[in-house]
Enzyme design. Structure first.
Site, PDB file in Angstrom:
ATOM      1  N   TYR A 145      -1.537 -30.964 -36.147  1.00 52.21           N
ATOM      2  CA  TYR A 145      -0.355 -30.330 -36.740  1.00 52.21           C
ATOM      3  C   TYR A 145       0.864 -30.518 -35.837  1.00 52.21           C
ATOM      4  CZ  TYR A 145       2.716 -26.612 -38.459  1.00 52.21           C
ATOM      5  OH  TYR A 145       3.797 -25.898 -38.931  1.00 52.21           O
ATOM      6  N   LYS A 149       4.308 -32.716 -36.683  1.00 52.09           N
ATOM      7  CA  LYS A 149       5.624 -32.075 -36.742  1.00 52.09           C
ATOM      8  C   LYS A 149       6.561 -32.617 -35.670  1.00 52.09           C
ATOM      9  CE  LYS A 149       5.048 -29.354 -40.270  1.00 52.09           C
ATOM     10  NZ  LYS A 149       5.811 -29.572 -41.518  1.00 52.09           N
TER      11      LYS A 149
END
Length: 237
Positions: A145, A149
């Site tokens: 994640y 990002k």
């Protein structure tokens, strides 16, 4: 296409935040196009994305469908709020699987949105991508994640530079929430301090203002959404 002076494309337009964005822009009499794996019945037009293991094939399908949907029209704003969350460190049995999923949900969609913007965004228009506040630092418990990002953050910086291929005087920025007040987050974190979660309606209103070129940050801005006791502050990185 319905006659309107303002047009927006929402990538992830059937998700929790995307649906709120679609409804908010519609309430302001904008023409709204949704890009997602399922159609949003509230949108004026839909591009349905098929699950695909090839990034280039997905881009070809989405770009072609967007071209058909828009015709010769340009849009005022493109908002990519597609994404998701999966945790896991390097020892997790699903480490590669989750990292692949995060890359597809956040990076694929953001890069495709950027390419669509280069082709279909008006001069002076707005492109907003979705980063994440935690990805400004190490994310050992959710490596995939955080990595995805962080890549979105880099993409925003690159798109804001000279010769990036973006339309003249357009602006590219990212929102970096900590936690959004989505139904899924409420379900899986019922005991969390929800006064520190950013309301979806706040985000939709913010993106609308930026699309209207009101209080729009300079290109390349990574805007943190910091919510405390129900109040949200905008803090550029």
């Amino acid at each position: 296409m319905a006659v309107s002076t303002k047009r927006v494309l929402v990538y992830g337009g059937k998700g929790a935040l995307g649906s709120v964005c679609v409804n908010h822009f519609k309430s302001k009499q904008w023409w709204v196009g949704s890009i997602d794996m399922v159609p949003n019945e509230e949108a004026d037009g839909n591009v349905v994305v098929k699950p695909c293991d090839s990034w280039t094939e997905q881009e070809k399908e989405v770009s072609s469908a967007v071209g058909t949907l828009l015709g010769q029209e340009k849009v005022d704003s493109i908002i990519c709020v597609a994404g998701g969350w999966a945790g896991g460190n390097a020892a997790n049995k699903d480490f590669l699987k989750n990292t692949d999923l995060m890359w597809k949900q956040s990076v694929w969609t953001s890069v495709i949105s950027a390419h669509i913007a280069a082709l279909h965004l008006k001069e002076g228009g707005t492109l907003v991508l979705t980063g994440a506040h935690p990805a400004l630092d190490a994310t050992p418990g959710m490596i995939g994640y955080g990595m995805a990002k962080a890549a979105v953050h880099h993409l925003v910086k690159s798109l804001s530079g000279n010769k990036s291929g973006m339309p003249v005087e357009s602006r590219v920025c990212a929102i970096l929430p900590v936690t959004l007040a989505t139904p899924m987050n409420r379900k899986f974190m019922p005991n969390a301090d929800q006064s520190a979660w950013t309301p979806l309606e706040f985000v939709a209103s913010l993106l609308y203002d930026w699309s209207q070129r009101e209080n729009r940050p300079v290109s390349g801005t990574l805007m943190q959404l910091i919510t405390k006791d129900g109040d949200t502050e905008l803090v550029p990185v």
